[in-house]
Design an enzyme around this catalytic site. Structure first.
Site, mmCIF file in Angstrom:
data_model
loop_
_atom_site.group_PDB
_atom_site.id
_atom_site.type_symbol
_atom_site.label_atom_id
_atom_site.label_comp_id
_atom_site.label_asym_id
_atom_site.label_seq_id
_atom_site.Cartn_x
_atom_site.Cartn_y
_atom_site.Cartn_z
ATOM 1 N N HIS A 1 -2.983 -49.206 -50.842
ATOM 2 C CA HIS A 1 -2.904 -50.401 -51.696
ATOM 3 C C HIS A 1 -2.676 -49.978 -53.141
ATOM 4 C CE1 HIS A 1 -6.957 -49.927 -53.457
ATOM 5 N NE2 HIS A 1 -7.381 -49.607 -52.235
ATOM 6 N N CYS B 1 -10.072 -46.028 -48.945
ATOM 7 C CA CYS B 1 -8.674 -46.426 -49.033
ATOM 8 C C CYS B 1 -7.856 -45.434 -49.861
ATOM 9 C CB CYS B 1 -8.550 -47.825 -49.639
ATOM 10 S SG CYS B 1 -9.031 -49.143 -48.504
#
Length: 224
Positions: free
Chosen positions: A183, A199
């Site tokens: 992301h 992440c």
């Protein structure tokens, strides 16, 4: 003597008359055959092709007639050529020709297509206690302008310029509760650091590019 000569003249005249009549009949019969319509002509006078017409024609004659038909109908001929099926293009790579490798040791994302690296991007990784899981996975969802829920507090962060996920999400792992993926981030200084909850944080232009290079089903390999 005169009688014999007259009989000879009479015979010659008769033979000449018979010959002339026979010749006239022969000429009339030949002309009549030429004037008769073909047997495969319908009641309206339109010529109807039969199987025998094409079966007895030599190949060169058929090709010549086909060429004349195409010349007389240039638009149909051109459309026939345009509508011919073309070989499918092989420029676009399929999902199984593209895969992503995340190297946690150098904190970079590598995009492979047909076993060649076509792109490489820096990335942030999971911090201690929230390490990015290693293994081979598949991208299972992709989102533009995603909403993020904090895994500890449960606070929901709406999409927008200040969203911790940026404007792109590419998910490839989940335990049924927490989710991990690539992301963006509103703070590029965090890229390259071990600060996330597992992440892979990327700069906005990089994650947008990655979003275009992969699809659902693309394999992701995360290794130390």
């Amino acid at each position: 003597m005169a009688t014999v000569r007259n009989e000879s003249v009479t015979r010659m005249a008769m033979l000449l008359c018979f010959g002339t009549g026979f010749l006239s009949l022969a000429v009339h019969w030949h002309v009549s055959n030429l004037m008769e319509p073909p047997t495969n002509q319908d009641a309206s006078g339109i010529y109807v092709a039969t199987a025998a017409d094409t079966a007895t024609k030599p190949k060169s004659s058929i090709l010549n007639e086909t060429h004349k038909a195409n010349v007389s109908r240039p638009i149909q001929s051109l459309l026939a050529k345009v509508s011919m099926p073309q070989k499918p293009s092989t420029v676009l790579a399929s999902a199984n020709q593209t895969h992503v490798v995340v190297d946690l040791s150098d904190r970079r994302v590598y995009v492979y297509r047909q076993d060649q690296v076509i792109a490489s991007y820096p990335t942030g990784i999971g911090k201690k206690g929230w390490e990015t899981p290693t293994g081979t996975f598949e991208i299972h969802n992709m989102r533009r302008n995603p909403v993020w829920r904090h895994p500890i507090t449960g606070k929901v962060f709406p999409a927008g310029v200040d969203s911790p996920l940026g404007d792109r999400w590419i998910g490839f792992w989940s335990d049924g509760h927490n989710k991990i993926g690539f992301h963006g981030t509103p703070d590029d200084s965090l890229v390259g650091s071990a600060v996330s909850h597992g992440c892979l944080r990327m700069r906005t232009p990089d994650v947008r590019m990655l979003y275009q290079q992969v699809r659902v089903g693309t394999k992701v390999e995360v290794r130390q």
